[in-house]
Design a protein around this motif. Sequence first.
Motif, PDB file in Angstrom:
ATOM      1  N   CYS A  47       0.850  -1.194   0.000  1.00  0.00           N
ATOM      2  CA  CYS A  47       0.000   0.000   0.000  1.00  0.00           C
ATOM      3  C   CYS A  47       0.879   1.235   0.000  1.00  0.00           C
ATOM      4  CB  CYS A  47      -0.947   0.009   1.203  1.00  0.00           C
ATOM      5  SG  CYS A  47      -0.119   0.171   2.787  1.00  0.00           S
ATOM      6  N   ASN A  48       0.337   2.300  -0.514  1.00  0.00           N
ATOM      7  CA  ASN A  48       1.054   3.573  -0.568  1.00  0.00           C
ATOM      8  C   ASN A  48       0.729   4.364   0.691  1.00  0.00           C
ATOM      9  OD1 ASN A  48       2.545   5.737  -1.454  1.00  0.00           O
ATOM     10  ND2 ASN A  48       0.939   6.542  -2.776  1.00  0.00           N
ATOM     11  N   GLN A  49       1.266   3.923   1.822  1.00  0.00           N
ATOM     12  CA  GLN A  49       0.934   4.512   3.113  1.00  0.00           C
ATOM     13  C   GLN A  49       1.596   5.874   3.276  1.00  0.00           C
ATOM     14  OE1 GLN A  49      -1.132   3.445   5.774  1.00  0.00           O
ATOM     15  NE2 GLN A  49      -0.708   5.579   6.259  1.00  0.00           N
ATOM     16  N   LEU A  50       0.806   6.848   3.733  1.00  0.00           N
ATOM     17  CA  LEU A  50       1.332   8.173   3.993  1.00  0.00           C
ATOM     18  C   LEU A  50       1.977   8.214   5.377  1.00  0.00           C
ATOM     19  CD1 LEU A  50      -1.647  10.342   2.698  1.00  0.00           C
ATOM     20  CD2 LEU A  50       0.489   9.843   1.506  1.00  0.00           C
ATOM     21  N   THR A  85       2.865  11.434  12.398  1.00  0.00           N
ATOM     22  CA  THR A  85       2.582  10.012  12.594  1.00  0.00           C
ATOM     23  C   THR A  85       3.842   9.243  12.967  1.00  0.00           C
ATOM     24  OG1 THR A  85       2.844   9.638  10.211  1.00  0.00           O
ATOM     25  CG2 THR A  85       0.624  10.050  11.018  1.00  0.00           C
ATOM     26  N   PHE A  86       4.992   9.627  12.395  1.00  0.00           N
ATOM     27  CA  PHE A  86       6.246   8.952  12.728  1.00  0.00           C
ATOM     28  C   PHE A  86       6.583   9.155  14.203  1.00  0.00           C
ATOM     29  CE2 PHE A  86      10.898   9.088  13.180  1.00  0.00           C
ATOM     30  CZ  PHE A  86      11.214   7.788  12.763  1.00  0.00           C
ATOM     31  N   PHE A  87       6.408  10.388  14.696  1.00  0.00           N
ATOM     32  CA  PHE A  87       6.700  10.661  16.102  1.00  0.00           C
ATOM     33  C   PHE A  87       5.735   9.910  17.013  1.00  0.00           C
ATOM     34  CE2 PHE A  87       6.516  13.180  20.019  1.00  0.00           C
ATOM     35  CZ  PHE A  87       7.878  13.265  20.319  1.00  0.00           C
ATOM     36  N   PHE A  88       4.471   9.824  16.614  1.00  0.00           N
ATOM     37  CA  PHE A  88       3.482   9.094  17.407  1.00  0.00           C
ATOM     38  C   PHE A  88       3.857   7.617  17.500  1.00  0.00           C
ATOM     39  CE2 PHE A  88      -0.532   6.589  17.356  1.00  0.00           C
ATOM     40  CZ  PHE A  88      -0.987   6.917  18.621  1.00  0.00           C
ATOM     41  N   ILE A  89       4.259   7.028  16.382  1.00  0.00           N
ATOM     42  CA  ILE A  89       4.646   5.617  16.384  1.00  0.00           C
ATOM     43  C   ILE A  89       5.861   5.401  17.282  1.00  0.00           C
ATOM     44  CG2 ILE A  89       5.539   3.745  14.951  1.00  0.00           C
ATOM     45  CD1 ILE A  89       3.847   4.848  12.658  1.00  0.00           C
ATOM     46  N   VAL A 129      -4.362   4.905   9.302  1.00  0.00           N
ATOM     47  CA  VAL A 129      -5.565   4.888   8.468  1.00  0.00           C
ATOM     48  C   VAL A 129      -6.143   6.294   8.322  1.00  0.00           C
ATOM     49  CG1 VAL A 129      -7.949   4.071   8.356  1.00  0.00           C
ATOM     50  CG2 VAL A 129      -6.129   2.479   8.950  1.00  0.00           C
ATOM     51  N   ALA A 130      -6.080   7.084   9.390  1.00  0.00           N
ATOM     52  CA  ALA A 130      -6.741   8.398   9.395  1.00  0.00           C
ATOM     53  C   ALA A 130      -5.919   9.492   8.732  1.00  0.00           C
ATOM     54  CB  ALA A 130      -7.063   8.810  10.830  1.00  0.00           C
ATOM     55  N   THR A 131      -4.702   9.192   8.275  1.00  0.00           N
ATOM     56  CA  THR A 131      -3.844  10.252   7.753  1.00  0.00           C
ATOM     57  C   THR A 131      -4.407  10.922   6.503  1.00  0.00           C
ATOM     58  OG1 THR A 131      -2.569   8.526   6.610  1.00  0.00           O
ATOM     59  CG2 THR A 131      -1.696   9.364   8.697  1.00  0.00           C
ATOM     60  N   ASP A 132      -5.154  10.173   5.686  1.00  0.00           N
ATOM     61  CA  ASP A 132      -5.698  10.782   4.470  1.00  0.00           C
ATOM     62  C   ASP A 132      -7.209  10.961   4.535  1.00  0.00           C
ATOM     63  OD1 ASP A 132      -6.350   8.134   4.422  1.00  0.00           O
ATOM     64  OD2 ASP A 132      -5.874   7.816   2.298  1.00  0.00           O
ATOM     65  N   TRP A 133      -7.770  10.914   5.742  1.00  0.00           N
ATOM     66  CA  TRP A 133      -9.213  11.109   5.884  1.00  0.00           C
ATOM     67  C   TRP A 133      -9.597  12.548   5.589  1.00  0.00           C
ATOM     68  CZ3 TRP A 133     -11.141   8.235  10.919  1.00  0.00           C
ATOM     69  CH2 TRP A 133     -11.203   6.856  10.647  1.00  0.00           C
ATOM     70  N   LEU A 162      -5.378  12.624  12.035  1.00  0.00           N
ATOM     71  CA  LEU A 162      -6.123  13.648  11.280  1.00  0.00           C
ATOM     72  C   LEU A 162      -5.202  14.773  10.824  1.00  0.00           C
ATOM     73  CD1 LEU A 162      -9.407  13.948  13.381  1.00  0.00           C
ATOM     74  CD2 LEU A 162      -9.058  12.703  11.240  1.00  0.00           C
ATOM     75  N   ASN A 163      -5.294  15.084   9.547  1.00  0.00           N
ATOM     76  CA  ASN A 163      -4.493  16.151   8.957  1.00  0.00           C
ATOM     77  C   ASN A 163      -5.395  17.359   8.723  1.00  0.00           C
ATOM     78  OD1 ASN A 163      -2.844  17.829   7.458  1.00  0.00           O
ATOM     79  ND2 ASN A 163      -2.052  16.196   6.167  1.00  0.00           N
ATOM     80  N   PRO A 164      -5.135  18.485   9.381  1.00  0.00           N
ATOM     81  CA  PRO A 164      -6.037  19.645   9.238  1.00  0.00           C
ATOM     82  C   PRO A 164      -6.142  20.146   7.803  1.00  0.00           C
ATOM     83  CG  PRO A 164      -4.001  20.243  10.387  1.00  0.00           C
ATOM     84  CD  PRO A 164      -4.033  18.753  10.315  1.00  0.00           C
ATOM     85  N   ARG A 165      -5.123  19.885   6.976  1.00  0.00           N
ATOM     86  CA  ARG A 165      -5.186  20.334   5.581  1.00  0.00           C
ATOM     87  C   ARG A 165      -6.308  19.632   4.818  1.00  0.00           C
ATOM     88  NH1 ARG A 165       1.246  20.351   3.830  1.00  0.00           N
ATOM     89  NH2 ARG A 165       1.942  21.911   5.370  1.00  0.00           N
ATOM     90  N   ASN A 166      -6.662  18.433   5.256  1.00  0.00           N
ATOM     91  CA  ASN A 166      -7.732  17.700   4.576  1.00  0.00           C
ATOM     92  C   ASN A 166      -9.117  18.226   4.935  1.00  0.00           C
ATOM     93  OD1 ASN A 166      -5.747  16.046   3.509  1.00  0.00           O
ATOM     94  ND2 ASN A 166      -5.987  14.462   5.063  1.00  0.00           N
TER      95      ASN A 166
END
Length: 367
Positions: free
Chosen positions: A5-8, A13-17, A60-64, A334-338
């Motif tokens: 998958c083309n995961q964003l 998200t990297f810092f959270f992980i 999952v929520a990164t591109d919502w 969640l990305n505020p830009r979306n």
Amino acid sequence: MTVFCNQLINTRTFFFICLILVWLSSVYISSISLTADPRVVFEMFALTSVAFIGITSCLVATDWTERELRIFVDVYILSNVIAAVIGVLGFVAHNPDLTWADRPRAFLDDPDMFGVFLVPGILGSLFMIAEKRRRILFSAALLLLSVAVFLSFSRAAIVSAALWSGIYLGILNRHQLLRATLSSLAFLVPLVVVVLLFAVLNDTVSHMLSGRFTVAEEYDLGHFGRYNRYLLAIPMILDHPFGIGLLQIENYFPEPIHNVWIACFLYFGWIGGLAWTLLLILSGMQAWNTWKQSRNGLCLMIFFGWLSIISCSMLHEGERWRFMWLLTGVLWGLNPRNFVAIPRPAHESRRIIAARKPAGRATPIVS
């Protein structure tokens, strides 16, 4: 997290992980010497699984966009309604598989977890009603979830539902506070009627009403009571920088610590406690910045839902709550830009305005 998958992946998200993996590492370091006990192995597996729920939901929520987030809220409310129906029916039927100490729990671990699980659904129903989306349906869901939270007799869940719902309702109706107050009073009438019917027809409810709604139960007081255990845990935390490990609290106290923040320091050591503290602070900052940049009501609802769960976890063993990790991951993903409307170019806006002018008038030609 796979090559298929083309995961964003962004900095957030990297810092959270990384933060979750640090916390998980402290769990393993504190308890690796205790793996001869199969219960400890199971707890390590359980905490690993719930932590990866948070990581997965974040990815999952990164591109919502608002559409996907609205679907998520709808499904969460639906799951709450299903759990509430199962819990209430189990309570009425006195089903031992669906109750604990005569309190409903559905298929969750205990009534407190059951009650806290439903609070974000109440907030989501309030949002949908304010948005005038299927108001009758969501009003019915709100009434059912409120009754189920009350019947859980979880003091933390009931106070959390009342507190955060009141604040959130005030924000949603900040320009119509009088109308919101009258609507709340009108909603309380059927809620009180249903509760009184349960109190009259069910002896358990009348007994719980007299015993549960106090600031401190018998097990909260005394030398080893819940509140004093918080103080007794401080010297133990200082003496065990790597933590005492999973399930070892039973060697010191008759009950668990019942505070997720203190428990992380006590069970998993200073690193685990600091990682959890940082996670809470940064989660709040992340949620606030997302709402501030997007001004989207759904993002604010997720923030309040997360707050309602975290506030309850301060009186329970919340590190095992799957829905807490779920909302934490969504909050970070969640990305505020979306959620910010993309402004139209100036020439396109002029073309639209010109096209909307009534026929018969001279319309300037826009190139």
